[in-house]
Design an enzyme around this catalytic site. Structure first.
Site, mmCIF file in Angstrom:
data_model
loop_
_atom_site.group_PDB
_atom_site.id
_atom_site.type_symbol
_atom_site.label_atom_id
_atom_site.label_comp_id
_atom_site.label_asym_id
_atom_site.label_seq_id
_atom_site.Cartn_x
_atom_site.Cartn_y
_atom_site.Cartn_z
ATOM 1 N N GLY B 326 -9.884 -2.234 62.334
ATOM 2 C CA GLY B 326 -11.040 -2.935 61.814
ATOM 3 C C GLY B 326 -12.289 -2.554 62.604
ATOM 4 N N SER B 327 -13.156 -3.533 62.780
ATOM 5 C CA SER B 327 -14.464 -3.249 63.384
ATOM 6 C C SER B 327 -14.383 -2.876 64.856
ATOM 7 C CB SER B 327 -15.375 -4.454 63.221
ATOM 8 O OG SER B 327 -15.522 -4.717 61.839
#
Lengths: 380, 632
Positions: B326-327
């Site tokens: 993810g981020s």
């Protein structure tokens, strides 16, 4: 009037007169050997064994003092008593290890089959003595019956080892009495053929389900173990394997007294009784074994010499049979321990620990001495 | 037969018989003599060897296994001795009956019998097999008093392994178990059969497995004289055993317990690394298991409970579970942009509400991400559109090429077995991964989702933590390791594990500092600000959310998705901001947003490490209970 005075030295001389110095010398040498071995094999039993020595030597001396004629006269009651006791064993006997051999008399347990080892040859010798000079074939049949009665009683106990020894003791008398070769040769041939069959077809015969009919299971086991001790290395074969290792590892001169590893690490079973020869062969090597064989050979030669010169038929037969019995004990024991005969509970004459067998054997030696004394007395 | 023979004839006949008897006797004695010659002279060497073989046994002396300490010297794996009741199957005819006999003397449960049967099947050589372990003194006395009636039954003092921390750090330390046939084959392959004569146990997992050679030690040899009963009666010569080496870890067990407690009952993992050395400070994976259950063969019920649990407690999530980052991938993407020259620090982008690519629309409706978005702001507010564009500008090959040296997509080489390599997506990877032609093709749209750490990306918490540490180091990549020193107690030497970086990445310091500063603002004013608001130290970090389930055309609403389909929560971070002592990666499975679940865990661990704040944890209580149990 001097003759009527009892001279102390004269009494002693009279008492010692029947002692045969040759037999005594060899016997003491053998007992000495036993003592030395016992100190290594089982030092805690040395003291008791000394008592056995004393009792056995006293028994020997007592028997030596009795003239052969009186010994033979005792044959009939002794024999009858033996047969009665054997019947008693069958009826009231105590079992031990799957066989009824002992009879309790309240104060002591006796093994009547042991008594028969002496009573039977004595009885047969007495019988032939009665028939001296008029022996017929029928006499051998009578003798055969006299032999068969106690033998049958011992076989059903069942005790194969003792019955073989008792049978041999009787057979020796028959042999020396002149049993026809026509009878001896076939029996010998059948025995040899039987042994050959067992060795040749051992694999099949020793299969667990195979019933031999003639022998009991434990007897079959003993024979099979001899054929292939490795089959059961932790059970019955263990005895034979370990005792042959002990003998073989002794080498020519042995590992030294008290230094036998097989002996002292308890690999040898019953090392103070039936397997004492393994201790000897391990610690004193082949030289020690040969010394023992030589001692036995001298003892046996002296026995045969006494037999050959004995004045009466009965004493001759008795002397010959006693000598052969001693030989049989020695041969069966050493043969078993070195792995050429099955494991039979036979002690090594004069060396194994234990009083009964030693006393029995020394009574035999006493008989030899008595017979030799009677010859000298007749000459005088 | 002649009748009425004269006495003289009788005598002559008798003497003939005597001669026959003498010949027979001497024949037999000669036979015996020949037999003695055969045994004692001809075959003497053979029997001599047999007698020596009888007499002398070469017995292995099992070395004491090395113990394991954490970085502060707290014991994590130790040995203690206890009495076991054993049966030597080669000396017992019917073991089951012997056990029946023993059951009359001491308690033997069904469990013990089952284990005995299994061990009997697995046992090697002619070894004795344990029936009962941990006999009490009274039980020992009862058995010994009856030992003469129980041939082949032995009471032995044996060394046992104990893990005083119980389930804490179980995935790292691992456990030992009885040597089975597979282990035997491996030992033989390594040519160590001799060294394992007499050893019953071998490392099965974790450090116990990976440092088996060091921990095991060298087996000694004793030559003893034995008697027919198999008992040693005299020592002839001996070479003493050399104890195994002790392991001194970089791991801090208190920090580890803090991390485990912070994860609580959730499925997740924490990896904390000291950036300057690559040493792992904590490597937690929850739920965990009690390694003590395995030492003497785990019972069927216990094993079933572990293997059937939907939470997979045996799984080491820190090194084996690979999820899209993810981020948390964005700081690395930003660095890639700067290093490649595709982005500069002052480049700003506006109208970033939607990113269009080949007719597909990728929206980002966060208000902070609409206008004047530079690299700093893109990280602080986790703007997706900035990274969609960056990924397309870089291209998938360049992204993969930049990420690979950080350790993404390959095993880090950590000294705990069972690591997964994860997936670093690239056209090459896709070609190798799939078999069907249309699946092997790399599509441009896939590059877009890779840019924000979704798509095929899959990394382990350890990979993320180690990559972060490498960035904080300015490019020095260490092979992460749990063991700091291997201490050879016999020779008193210490071997240091991995003190030097394995590679240097040529990163420019100003680029690294720019990304670090942006990550500090993430914790100060960005997505993780709430979690670190009152922290008395400066923190850098990045939250992340890994999609478990893609919802086509629907808005993701946490409450409406079943727990197992919720997004995984990620956080990577470091502290103190200006001189990082700890780099951390936290994964909470199905934890939702990164700031929601993962970041608070990181906060607890950082507090514990930097402030030494005692953490009120269940793990501490469990530890005390175990200690109390051991005392009894």
């Amino acid at each position: 009037m001097n003759e009527w005075r009892i001279h102390p030295l004269g009494v002693l001389r009279a008492l010692l007169r029947p002692i045969d110095p040759w037999l005594l010398l060899i016997l003491v040498a053998l007992l000495g050997y036993s003592w030395v071995l016992m100190m290594s094999a089982s030092p805690e039993r040395v003291a008791t064994q000394r008592v056995h020595f004393a009792v056995a030597l006293l028994a020997m001396w007592a028997v030596a003092l009795v003239p052969p004629k009186r010994l033979l006269a005792g044959a009939v009651p002794l024999y009858l008593a033996g047969v009665v006791l054997l019947v008693g064993v069958l009826v009231f006997g105590e079992s031990s290890k799957g066989a009824q051999r002992w009879l309790s008399l309240g104060f002591a347990r006796i093994q009547p089959s042991e008594l028969m080892k002496i009573a039977l040859p004595l009885m047969l010798a007495w019988y032939f003595q009665q028939r001296e000079g008029m022996l017929q074939a029928a006499d051998f049949i009578v003798a055969g019956i006299l032999l068969a009665i106690p033998l049958g009683l011992i076989v059903v106990q069942p005790d194969l080892g003792t019955s073989l020894l008792v049978a041999a003791a009787g057979a020796y008398v028959l042999f020396f009495a002149g049993l026809s070769w026509k009878l001896i040769v076939p029996v010998a041939l059948v025995s040899i053929a039987g042994m050959a069959a067992i060795v040749g077809f051992g694999d099949i015969l020793c299969e667990s389900g195979f019933d031999w009919h003639v022998l009991r299971e434990y007897q079959k086991q003993r024979v099979c173990t001899l054929l292939d001790p490795t089959q059961d290395p932790l059970g019955k074969g263990f005895h034979i394997i370990q005792s042959t290792i002990a003998i073989g590892s002794g080498g020519l001169f042995g590992k030294g007294w008290m230094a036998g590893t097989q002996t002292h690490l308890a690999f040898i079973p019953e090392r103070h009784t039936d397997f004492i020869f393994s201790v000897l062969a391990e610690e004193f090597g082949m030289v020690g074994a040969m010394v023992l064989l030589a001692a036995y050979a001298l003892l046996l030669l002296r026995g045969f010499m006494i037999a050959a010169r004995a004045p009466t038929l009965g004493s001759r037969l008795l002397a010959g049979a006693v000598t052969m019995i001693i030989f049989t004990y020695a041969f069966v024991n050493m043969g078993m321990v070195s792995g050429i005969l099955p494991v039979v509970g036979v002690p090594l004459p004069f060396l194994s620990y234990g009083g009964t067998a030693l006393v029995t054997l020394c009574i035999g030696i006493g008989m030899l001495m008595s017979i030799e004394r009677s010859r000298q007395a007749a000459k005088e | 037969m002649n009748q009425y023979r004269s006495p003289a004839e009788d005598l002559a006949g008798f003497r003939n018989r005597i001669i026959v008897a003498v010949l027979f006797v001497f024949l037999c004695l000669g036979l015996l003599g020949a037999r003695f010659y055969l045994l004692q002279v001809a075959r003497h060497d053979y029997f001599h060897a047999r007698a020596e073989g009888n007499r002398i046994a070469v017995l292995p002396v099992v070395p004491q296994r090395g113990v394991i300490y954490d970085r502060n010297g707290r014991l994590l794996a130790r040995n203690y001795s206890a009495f076991t009741l054993e049966i030597n199957p080669s000396r017992v005819r019917d073991p089951e009956r012997t056990i029946d006999d023993l059951a009359a003397i001491v308690t033997i449960e069904d469990r013990d019998r089952k284990r005995f049967r299994r061990l009997l099947k697995e046992s090697k050589y002619f070894e004795s097999v344990p029936v009962r372990t941990h006999l009490s003194d009274e039980e020992v006395a009862r058995i010994v008093a009856r030992s003469y009636r129980l041939p082949g039954v032995e009471v032995r003092a044996r060394l046992f392994r104990d893990y005083p921390m119980g389930p804490s750090a179980a995935h790292v330390i691992g456990y030992i178990g009885r040597i089975n046939e597979r282990d035997l084959a491996r030992i033989e392959e390594r040519g160590e059969s001799a060294n394992y004569r007499g050893s019953d146990y071998i490392g099965k997992s974790g450090l116990e497995l990976s440092y088996e050679t060091e921990l095991h030690g060298t087996t000694g040899v004793e030559q003893v004289e034995i008697n027919a009963g198999g008992r040693a009666v005299r020592l002839l010569s001996s070479i003493p055993a050399q104890s195994g080496s002790d392991l001194e870890l970089t791991l801090d067990i208190e920090l580890q317990q803090a991390a485990e407690a912070a994860l609580g009952g959730r499925r997740g993992a924490v990896v904390a690394i000291e950036p300057a050395s690559g040493g792992i400070l904590a490597l937690a994976s929850t739920p965990s298991f009690d390694p003590n259950l395995f030492v003497d063969g785990i019972s069927v019920a216990d094993w079933r409970a572990l293997s059937d649990s939907p939470d997979h407690p045996m799984l080491n999530r820190a090194i084996y579970s690979a999820y899209p980052p993810g981020s948390t991938y964005k700081p690395f993407m930003a660095l890639a942009g700067l290093e490649s020259g595709k982005r500069t620090l002052d480049q700003r982008f506006s109208n970033q509400g939607v990113f269009s690519y080949a007719g597909l629309r990728f929206p980002d409706r966060k208000s902070n991400c609409q206008h004047n978005v530079d690299l700093h702001r893109s990280l602080v507010h986790s703007c997706n559109t900035y990274y969609y564009q960056l990924a397309v500008d870089l291209g998938i090959e360049a992204i993969a090429g930049f990420m690979r040296p950080f350790g993404f997509g390959s095993r880090t080489g950590v000294d705990i077995p069972g690591e997964a390599s994860g997936v670093l997506p690239s056209p090459d990877w896709k070609r190798a991964r799939f078999s069907r032609r249309e699946q092997q093709q790399w599509y441009g749209g896939e590059t877009v989702s890779v840019g924000i750490g979704q798509g095929y990306n899959a990394y382990t918490p350890l990979q993320l933590a180690n990559a972060l540490a490498a960035m904080l180091n300015g490019g020095a990549v260490f092979r992460p390791h749990v063991v700091r020193h291997v201490v050879d107690t016999t020779h008193g030497t210490r071997r240091v594990i991995e003190p030097h970086p394995v590679s240097y990445l040529p990163l420019r310091e100003q680029h690294v500092m720019a990304v670090r500063n942006a990550m500090v603002d993430v914790a100060r004013i960005g997505t993780a600000a709430r979690v670190f608001a009152d922290a008395p130290y400066h923190v850098g970090g990045k939250t992340g959310t890994a999609q478990v389930f893609s919802l086509r055309g629907q808005k993701y609403e946490e409450g409406k998705v079943s727990e197992r389909l919720r997004d995984h929560s990620w956080f990577i971070g470091f502290a103190p901001a200006d001189d990082p002592k700890i780099a951390i990666a936290v994964l909470v499975e199905n934890g939702g947003f990164g700031s929601q679940s993962a970041a608070p865990v990181a906060r607890v661990v950082m507090d514990r490490y930097l402030l030494g704040k005692p953490v009120e944890s269940e793990a501490g209580e469990i530890d005390e209970d175990l200690a109390a149990e051991l005392e009894q």
